[in-house]
Motif scaffolding. Structure first.
Motif, mmCIF file in Angstrom:
data_model
loop_
_atom_site.group_PDB
_atom_site.id
_atom_site.type_symbol
_atom_site.label_atom_id
_atom_site.label_comp_id
_atom_site.label_asym_id
_atom_site.label_seq_id
_atom_site.Cartn_x
_atom_site.Cartn_y
_atom_site.Cartn_z
ATOM 1 N N THR A 124 6.725 16.357 18.517
ATOM 2 C CA THR A 124 7.372 16.691 17.244
ATOM 3 C C THR A 124 7.865 15.433 16.554
ATOM 4 O O THR A 124 7.635 15.229 15.350
ATOM 5 N N ALA A 125 8.556 14.570 17.299
ATOM 6 C CA ALA A 125 9.077 13.335 16.711
ATOM 7 C C ALA A 125 7.939 12.434 16.238
ATOM 8 O O ALA A 125 7.968 11.904 15.115
ATOM 9 N N LEU A 126 6.930 12.263 17.080
ATOM 10 C CA LEU A 126 5.808 11.388 16.745
ATOM 11 C C LEU A 126 5.082 11.860 15.497
ATOM 12 O O LEU A 126 4.803 11.079 14.573
ATOM 13 N N ARG A 127 4.769 13.145 15.435
ATOM 14 C CA ARG A 127 3.994 13.663 14.313
ATOM 15 C C ARG A 127 4.811 13.746 13.033
ATOM 16 O O ARG A 127 4.269 13.601 11.930
ATOM 17 N N ALA A 128 6.123 13.958 13.151
ATOM 18 C CA ALA A 128 6.973 13.958 11.953
ATOM 19 C C ALA A 128 7.011 12.568 11.324
ATOM 20 O O ALA A 128 6.878 12.418 10.098
ATOM 21 N N LEU A 129 7.182 11.543 12.150
ATOM 22 C CA LEU A 129 7.218 10.175 11.632
ATOM 23 C C LEU A 129 5.860 9.779 11.047
ATOM 24 O O LEU A 129 5.787 9.093 10.024
ATOM 25 N N ARG A 130 4.800 10.218 11.695
ATOM 26 C CA ARG A 130 3.457 9.926 11.185
ATOM 27 C C ARG A 130 3.234 10.611 9.837
ATOM 28 O O ARG A 130 2.685 10.020 8.908
ATOM 29 N N ARG A 131 3.664 11.873 9.735
ATOM 30 C CA ARG A 131 3.482 12.622 8.481
ATOM 31 C C ARG A 131 4.262 11.976 7.345
ATOM 32 O O ARG A 131 3.836 12.014 6.180
ATOM 33 N N ALA A 132 5.407 11.381 7.673
ATOM 34 C CA ALA A 132 6.229 10.731 6.655
ATOM 35 C C ALA A 132 5.767 9.313 6.365
ATOM 36 O O ALA A 132 6.332 8.644 5.488
ATOM 37 N N ALA A 133 4.751 8.837 7.097
ATOM 38 C CA ALA A 133 4.213 7.482 6.914
ATOM 39 C C ALA A 133 5.309 6.434 7.025
ATOM 40 O O ALA A 133 5.421 5.518 6.194
ATOM 41 N N VAL A 134 6.131 6.556 8.064
ATOM 42 C CA VAL A 134 7.217 5.598 8.274
ATOM 43 C C VAL A 134 6.644 4.213 8.537
ATOM 44 O O VAL A 134 5.706 4.035 9.321
ATOM 45 N N ALA A 135 7.209 3.222 7.858
ATOM 46 C CA ALA A 135 6.712 1.850 7.933
ATOM 47 C C ALA A 135 7.886 0.895 8.094
ATOM 48 O O ALA A 135 9.044 1.270 7.859
ATOM 49 N N PRO A 136 7.615 -0.342 8.515
ATOM 50 C CA PRO A 136 8.691 -1.327 8.638
ATOM 51 C C PRO A 136 9.498 -1.451 7.358
ATOM 52 O O PRO A 136 8.932 -1.481 6.253
#
Length: 303
Positions: A122-134
């Motif tokens: 859940t955490a991994l896919r949520a961050l991926r969906r939000a395109a979290v970047a540096p």
């Protein structure tokens, strides 16, 4: 085989009893389960579990392949694996599709592996969906729970600055060590606008946090633990140009489980299994999970 089944008259809504062995399909392996975890959303006492009385729940499980898939796909007998599925994890044997599991590195034990699937995915896919970047600022509600612990760490690994939001200051213990740059229990204390919000709580807290969002920010809804309605001022979403997305973990999880297990083996991702108990204590531990008395993950080992 022995399994935990739904019995809402028993402590925690769970009863340990005998049930028939699962029958694997051609692309399924049969796994001898060594450890499984409890997730708030799958417990009978939350009122959200849709399974009927006598059903065997369980999303997360880790163990050893007892019988490989008849099709020849997937790992061989004896392989140590972590598995995901919508049911069947709280049992001595689990039939699971070969694309819903990952072989474990030697350094990852079954207890930590069992805590990975739903919360980590859940955490991994949520961050991926939000395109979290540096450089992004990411706020995580329910940060003291299993998903929250993983989200804080994974966001930090992706170069984000992390704000952990908890129900009270005491539940924020240890989150700084996991990578949170700021731990708050009041949205008003958030130092600067956030680009991404991972929300597990909903209700009035979500409405207040929307006011702390930066323009063009993204809100990922992964739960509503408060059980309360969220009062929204729709035009504020327009003014800030916010994107709201709802996600749910699951489906073809093998590659992501492999990634998470590798991070654990490399000591880049810490599994916070704060409560580990024999599965004969499942009812008591389930009650503690529902009452939010567990930080991180609750894991059951099969005796």
């Amino acid at each position: 085989m022995r399994a935990l089944v739904i019995d809402r008259t028993a402590p925690g809504g769970l009863r340990l009893t005998d049930v028939p062995d699962p029958l694997p399909g051609p692309d399924e392996v049969l796994v001898r389960v060594a450890a499984t975890s409890l997730n708030h959303g799958e417990l009978p006492l939350t009122g959200s579990a849709a399974a009927e009385e006598g059903a065997v729940p369980g999303w997360d499980a880790a163990g050893t392949v007892e019988r490989p898939a008849a099709s020849g796909a997937g790992p061989a007998a004896g392989a140590r694996v972590v598995t995901w599925g919508w049911s069947g994890g709280w049992a001595e044997l689990r039939a699971v599709r070969v694309d819903e599991l990952a072989v474990l590195p030697d350094k990852v034990d079954f207890v930590r592996a069992a805590a990975l699937p739903v919360a980590g995915l859940t955490a991994l896919r949520a961050l991926r969906r939000a395109a979290v970047a540096p450089g992004h600022r990411v706020a995580v509600t329910g940060a003291s729970g299993g998903v929250g612990h993983f989200a804080v760490q994974l966001a930090r690994l992706q170069g984000a600055e992390v704000v952990a939001v908890v129900g009270d200051p005491a539940r924020g213990a240890g989150l700084t060590e996991l990578g949170a740059g700021q731990v708050v229990s009041d949205p008003a204390d958030i130092a600067a606008p956030v680009d991404v919000l991972l929300d597990q709580v909903g209700g009035p807290l979500l409405a207040r946090l929307l006011e702390r969002m930066a323009d063009d920010g993204t809100v990922i809804s992964i739960g509503a633990a408060s059980g309360l309605d969220t009062p929204l001022a729709p035009y504020r979403l327009v003014e800030k140009r916010l994107t709201l997305i709802g996600i749910q973990a699951g489906g073809r999880t093998g590659a992501d489980l492999e990634h998470l297990a590798r991070l654990v083996a490399e000591d880049r991702l810490r599994v916070s299994a704060s409560r580990v108990a024999d599965w004969r204590s499942a009812g008591e531990l389930a009650e503690d999970v529902v009452a939010r008395r567990v930080r991180g993950k609750a894991v059951l080992t099969l005796s």
